[in-house]
Design an enzyme around this catalytic site. Structure first.
Site, mmCIF file in Angstrom:
data_model
loop_
_atom_site.group_PDB
_atom_site.id
_atom_site.type_symbol
_atom_site.label_atom_id
_atom_site.label_comp_id
_atom_site.label_asym_id
_atom_site.label_seq_id
_atom_site.Cartn_x
_atom_site.Cartn_y
_atom_site.Cartn_z
ATOM 1 C CG HIS A 1 15.619 49.904 18.640
ATOM 2 N ND1 HIS A 1 16.554 50.893 18.447
ATOM 3 C CD2 HIS A 1 15.287 49.456 17.394
ATOM 4 C CE1 HIS A 1 16.785 51.033 17.150
ATOM 5 N NE2 HIS A 1 16.033 50.169 16.489
ATOM 6 C CG ASP B 1 18.415 48.554 14.892
ATOM 7 O OD1 ASP B 1 19.268 49.450 14.911
ATOM 8 O OD2 ASP B 1 17.374 48.625 14.205
ATOM 9 C CB CYS C 1 21.324 49.536 9.223
ATOM 10 S SG CYS C 1 20.020 50.253 10.256
ATOM 11 C CG ASP D 1 21.755 46.460 12.237
ATOM 12 O OD1 ASP D 1 22.848 46.550 12.829
ATOM 13 O OD2 ASP D 1 20.977 47.420 12.136
ATOM 14 C CE LYS E 1 23.081 49.706 13.547
ATOM 15 N NZ LYS E 1 21.666 49.871 13.234
ATOM 16 C CG HIS F 1 12.874 47.111 14.547
ATOM 17 N ND1 HIS F 1 12.166 48.280 14.367
ATOM 18 C CD2 HIS F 1 14.185 47.457 14.498
ATOM 19 C CE1 HIS F 1 13.022 49.284 14.202
ATOM 20 N NE2 HIS F 1 14.253 48.821 14.290
HETATM 21 ZN ZN LIG Z 1 15.929 49.977 14.398
#
Ligand SMILES: [Zn+2]
Length: 194
Positions: free
Chosen positions: A59, A57, A140, A15, A101, A76
């Site tokens: 999202h 990440d 993470c 990340d 993810k 975020h």
């Molecule tokens: Zn996140």
């Protein structure tokens, strides 16, 4: 200490995205300072033709981890935004395997190995030992290191290549202790041999 990478090694970069760096919406203090460190590991991994895995990440706008849905974090790493992009100075090669993810609006995945297929992929690639860094040490990175150790990989956390968000003071240190207890090696000052 100088570390010579060899067949069976892999690099896992967790990340390293704009939103987790200073100026981002969920900035990890000094998060950008890990970029030059990881670039040296990327260079060494490429020279030895070792696999490089980079998680992100990724999202949707209405993700369950966001505060407006009762989650712990400000919005975020929303898909296809600048904040979700990898840090522009990170020299991620084209052949790096990107693992997205947190794409399900109703489920979060802190770990790069949480139902992403990465563990199986690493076994298929012949990986035995994983060198890990990225953001954040106590979120993470912690989750990914714990899962990789649980799946039987020999995990080395490159300490200069990670930073903690430390929402509660001491979170970063506690995460190191948990990772150590799970069998991961915390590398205080490892540098790859070029
Ligand atoms: Zn996140």
């Amino acid at each position: 200490m100088a570390e010579r990478l060899e067949q069976g090694d892999a690099l896992l970069i967790v990340d390293l995205q704009n939103d987790f760096c200073p100026g981002g919406s969920l900035a990890v203090p000094e998060g950008d300072q890990v970029v030059p460190v990881l670039n040296r590991w990327i260079e060494a991994a490429r020279e030895t033709r070792l696999p490089i895995y980079a998680s992100r990440d990724w999202h949707p706008e209405n993700h369950v981890s966001f505060a407006d849905r009762g989650g712990p974090w400000p919005p975020h790493c929303v898909q296809d935004t600048q904040g979700a992009a990898f840090h522009p100075d990170l020299k991620l090669p084209e052949e790096a395997v990107v693992i997205s993810k947190g794409t399900d609006p109703d489920r979060d995945q802190y770990s790069a190995l949480d139902d992403t297929g990465l563990g199986a992929r690493m076994r298929q690639d012949g990986v035995r030992r994983v060198w890990a860094g990225g953001l954040a040490q106590d979120v993470c990175v912690r989750a990914s290191v714990l899962d990789a150790a649980e799946e039987g990989f020999e995990v080395h956390l490159i300490l200069p290549a990670t930073r903690a968000v430390d929402v509660n003071p001491g979170d970063g240190d506690r995460a190191l202790e948990e990772m150590r207890e799970a069998g991961a090696v915390i590398e205080q000052d490892a540098e790859p041999v070029q």
